[in-house]
Design an enzyme around this catalytic site. Structure first.
Site, short mmCIF file in Angstrom:
data_model
loop_
_atom_site.label_atom_id
_atom_site.label_comp_id
_atom_site.label_asym_id
_atom_site.label_seq_id
_atom_site.Cartn_x
_atom_site.Cartn_y
_atom_site.Cartn_z
N CYS A 82 0.87 -1.17 0.00
CA CYS A 82 0.00 0.00 0.00
C CYS A 82 0.91 1.23 0.00
O CYS A 82 1.61 1.48 0.99
CB CYS A 82 -0.91 -0.02 1.24
SG CYS A 82 -1.95 1.45 1.34
N CYS A 113 -4.99 6.22 -4.18
CA CYS A 113 -4.29 4.93 -4.09
C CYS A 113 -2.87 5.16 -4.61
O CYS A 113 -2.68 5.47 -5.80
CB CYS A 113 -5.02 3.88 -4.91
SG CYS A 113 -4.17 2.29 -4.93
N1 LIG Z 1 -6.49 -2.24 -1.88
C1 LIG Z 1 -5.13 -2.51 -2.25
C2 LIG Z 1 -4.14 -2.20 -1.18
C3 LIG Z 1 -4.10 -0.74 -0.79
C4 LIG Z 1 -3.48 0.18 -1.84
C5 LIG Z 1 -3.30 1.57 -1.30
N2 LIG Z 1 -4.50 2.33 -1.15
C6 LIG Z 1 -2.17 2.35 -1.91
O1 LIG Z 1 -2.06 3.54 -1.57
O2 LIG Z 1 -1.35 1.80 -2.64
C7 LIG Z 1 -4.98 -4.00 -2.65
O3 LIG Z 1 -5.78 -4.84 -2.21
O4 LIG Z 1 -4.04 -4.31 -3.38
#
Ligand SMILES: N[C@@H](CCC[C@H](N)C(=O)O)C(=O)O
Length: 282
Positions: A81, A220
């Site tokens: 993340c 993200c």
């Molecule tokens: N939901 C993603 C993990 C989280 C990603 C995050 N928000 C970021 O900033 O990279 C997954 O399940 O891969």
């Protein structure tokens, strides 16, 4: 249970200090903590645990003292993340668990060790260079869009919107449909549109994301890295600096020959204690 709440460009996390891996953290407890009406609310949980004390961190304990044990809001794990890593480092420094002055700070994750540079305004994290590995489609409300599958430690599908369709018009209240044979473990889906030129960058992309395990989020970080890598590929370039605008703000992504830097604000907003027995789930 001690907690801190923080966010990076609106991607928000419940941070749980647990240096010795004593907490009985379960998918149900994570989902209850992240519930926005019955719990603290968050896109995910960041457990702060010594790498040596966590089975998935122990192998890298010689390189990094701390392991980011990241969980999505639905209680599932993710490998990486990007915003979480930036907020995690803000927490380590603010709580005196790490010194930022000693150069890049290593943090162990399920996707390997990342390194962070800390300033008052921003935290930049160096991750693996995104790997473009396939093509696939995402279907949303009867609209099927072609996209590029990208590995940033975790899986992404980057889909450009056709000209004339606004990003704001997309209904991301439901998960886009994707091909499970390309993404057997699920995928984060980014939708993109070109942005106006931004000074000191090689490009500017607007993005919205539907995250695996967390639904639509305001930002993200790994998604921004995937989007930047696809934008550079489409511009016929291998490396460059991209501004990526998400609903929660602006991220800067620098793709180099062998890595990818994600930079942006990372903020801690509250600290407190919580009795987990008061948490209920629907
Ligand atoms: N939901 C993603 C993990 C989280 C990603 C995050 N928000 C970021 O900033 O990279 C997954 O399940 O891969």
């Amino acid at each position: 249970m001690q907690f801190t709440k923080g966010h990076g460009t609106g991607n928000d996390f419940v941070i749980l200090p647990d240096p010795d891996n004593r907490l009985d953290l379960t998918p149900g407890l994570v989902a209850a903590l992240c519930d926005r009406r019955r719990g603290l609310g968050g896109d995910g949980v960041l457990r702060v645990v010594r790498a040596a004390a966590h089975p998935e961190g122990a192998a890298t304990a010689g390189e990094a003292e701390w392991f980011m044990d990241y969980w999505n809001a639905d209680g599932s794990f993710a490998e990486m993340c990007g915003n979480g890593a930036r907020v995690f480092v803000r927490y380590l420094v603010a709580s005196g668990l790490a010194e930022p002055a000693e150069g890049a700070l290593p943090v162990a994750t399920r996707a390997g060790v990342v390194r962070a540079l800390v300033t008052a305004d921003a935290i930049a994290v160096e991750m693996a260079r995104p790997r473009l590995y396939d093509t696939a489609t995402a279907t949303l409300g009867g609209l099927t869009l072609p996209g590029t599958a990208v590995d940033v430690g975790n899986p992404h599908l980057v889909c450009a919107l056709p000209a004339g369709l606004e990003l704001t018009a997309l209904d991301l209240t439901r998960a886009p449909e994707v091909d499970a044979t390309v993404f057997p473990a699920g995928v984060n889906v980014e939708f993109t549109a070109p942005g106006e030129p931004v000074d000191d960058t090689d490009g500017h992309v607007l993005m919205r994301v539907y995250e695996r395990g967390s639904a639509e989020t305001l930002s993200c970080g790994t998604g921004a890295c995937a989007v930047a890598a696809v934008a550079l590929r489409d511009a016929g370039r291998d490396t460059g600096v991209l501004a990526v605008d998400v609903p929660g703000g602006r991220l800067s992504v620098t793709v180099t020959e062998d890595s990818c830097w994600l930079a942006g604000p990372a903020t801690l907003v509250a600290t407190g204690t919580l009795d987990p027995t008061t948490l209920t789930t629907p």
